[in-house]
Design an enzyme around this catalytic site. Sequence first.
Site, PDB file in Angstrom:
ATOM      1  N   GLU A  58       0.829  -1.208   0.000  1.00 44.37           N
ATOM      2  CA  GLU A  58       0.000   0.000   0.000  1.00 44.37           C
ATOM      3  C   GLU A  58       0.864   1.258   0.000  1.00 44.37           C
ATOM      4  OE1 GLU A  58      -2.987   0.283  -0.754  1.00 44.37           O
ATOM      5  OE2 GLU A  58      -3.476  -1.841  -0.712  1.00 44.37           O
ATOM      6  N   TYR A 141      -6.951   6.310   3.813  1.00 43.19           N
ATOM      7  CA  TYR A 141      -6.963   5.291   2.766  1.00 43.19           C
ATOM      8  C   TYR A 141      -6.141   4.061   3.194  1.00 43.19           C
ATOM      9  CZ  TYR A 141      -5.454   2.451  -0.993  1.00 43.19           C
ATOM     10  OH  TYR A 141      -5.167   1.329  -1.722  1.00 43.19           O
ATOM     11  N   ASP A 159      -9.317   5.776  -3.064  1.00 46.75           N
ATOM     12  CA  ASP A 159      -8.146   6.272  -3.794  1.00 46.75           C
ATOM     13  C   ASP A 159      -8.626   6.750  -5.163  1.00 46.75           C
ATOM     14  OD1 ASP A 159      -8.663   3.975  -5.225  1.00 46.75           O
ATOM     15  OD2 ASP A 159      -6.600   3.239  -5.211  1.00 46.75           O
TER      16      ASP A 159
END
Length: 379
Positions: A58, A141, A159
Amino acid sequence: MPTTAARSRPETRPPDARARARRVRQRLLKWYDEHQRRLPWRARPGQAPDPYRVLVSEAMLQQTQVATVLPYFDRFIDALPTVRDLADADEQAVLRLWQGLGYYRRARNLHAAAKAIVLTHGGQVPDRVDQLLKLPGVGRYTAGAVASIAFDKPAPILDGNVARVLARLFLIEQPVDAPDVRKTLWRLAEELVPSARPGDFNQAVMELGALVCTKAGPTCSACPLATVCDALRADRVSSVPVPARRKAPVAVQHHILAIERNGRFLFEQRPADGLWSNMWQMPTAENLSLRADAHGLTGWATRRLNLVLNVPKRLGSFTHQTTHRTIRFRVWLSTATSGRLRPRAGRWRGLGGVDDLPFANPQLRAVGMLKDHLTHRRG
Ligand code: SF4
C-alpha cells in the site's frame, strides 16, 4: 449485507438503494473472483494475507501503478522480509531499495511505521483503523486498506480508482477533490463495503478502476456494473469524473554539476528535511538567480565547495515533473583543478562505487548521462 458501521447508525437509504448496493457487491465480488490479477502481496486462495506485505504494497502503490511497483516490491521483501527486519534496517539501505520508485517520503514513513509497530505493537501490524492511523504516513486510505485487506475489517477506502468508479456509478458531476464531494465519496464507500469479504470488495473496486473503468478508455461493455451505472445510463461516462482543480506547476531550473578529480566524482548528501531528504546527489544549483551559463556555475561551485573548476561542458538536459513543479535539469561536467574541498561538503567516489548511495530519480538519470558520456569518451 450492510456494513458494521452502517448497522450502527439509522438506515436512511431507501430500499431500492439498499438493493442496488447489494447488486453492486455481488457483481463486483463475482467479477473479482474471475478476473483478479495474481499479485505478490495478495494471499493465495486458502491462505491468510501477510499484513506486513499488505502494508508495504500500500505504501508503494500510492500514486504509482502496479506494473511499476512489482519489481520494487519483490526486491524490498527479499531484502527485508519482516516488519522487524525493516525496523532494524539502516535508512540509507531502505532508501536504496526504494530508489527509482519516487516519492521517497513514503519510504521514510514506512520505515518509521515499522519502528513504531515493533515498539508499540510487539512487531504485529495493528488490525484497527484507529491504531493504524497513528502510524507515520498512514492516512485514512492506507488504514482502511490494511484493516480490510489484511484483517477483513469492513473499513472503506478511497483512492483515485475508487473515486472514479464511484463518481461514475453514482453520476457525481463535481470535481472529485472538492471537500464536500470527498465527503460524499467516503460515505458511499462506507455504505458499500460489506461485512463479508470487505478486503476482496475493496480490492475489487480498485481492480475494476485499474482494468475496466479506466480514466481514458472505460470498457463499459465488459463491466459487471453496467446495468447499475448512472453515468452509463445518462451517457455521461466520458465527462465523469470531473478532474480535480490543480494549480499549474511552477517552472524552475536546476543545474547538476559532475565534478571530476583524479577519476573520481563529488557526491553530497541532501539535508534531512525537504524534497529528497537524506538522499545523495552530485552538487546541484537549485532555483538560483544564477545565469544559466558555464561561468556562472564555476563561480557558484567555488563559493559553495571551495573548489576551482575548469569551465563546465554541458552534457544534456531533461525535465522532471513533481506535484507542484516542472523542473528543467541541466547536467554539466567539469574538472576540479585546485582548491581543498570544504569539510563535510561531500565524498569523492568512482562511478563504479556509488551503488550503496540512494539517489532520487533525476540524480540517477544524471549519473546515467555521465556514464554514457564517459563510455563514449573512452570509445
Ligand atoms: S459501466 Fe462503464 S462507467 Fe460505469 S462503472 Fe462500468 S466501466 Fe465504469
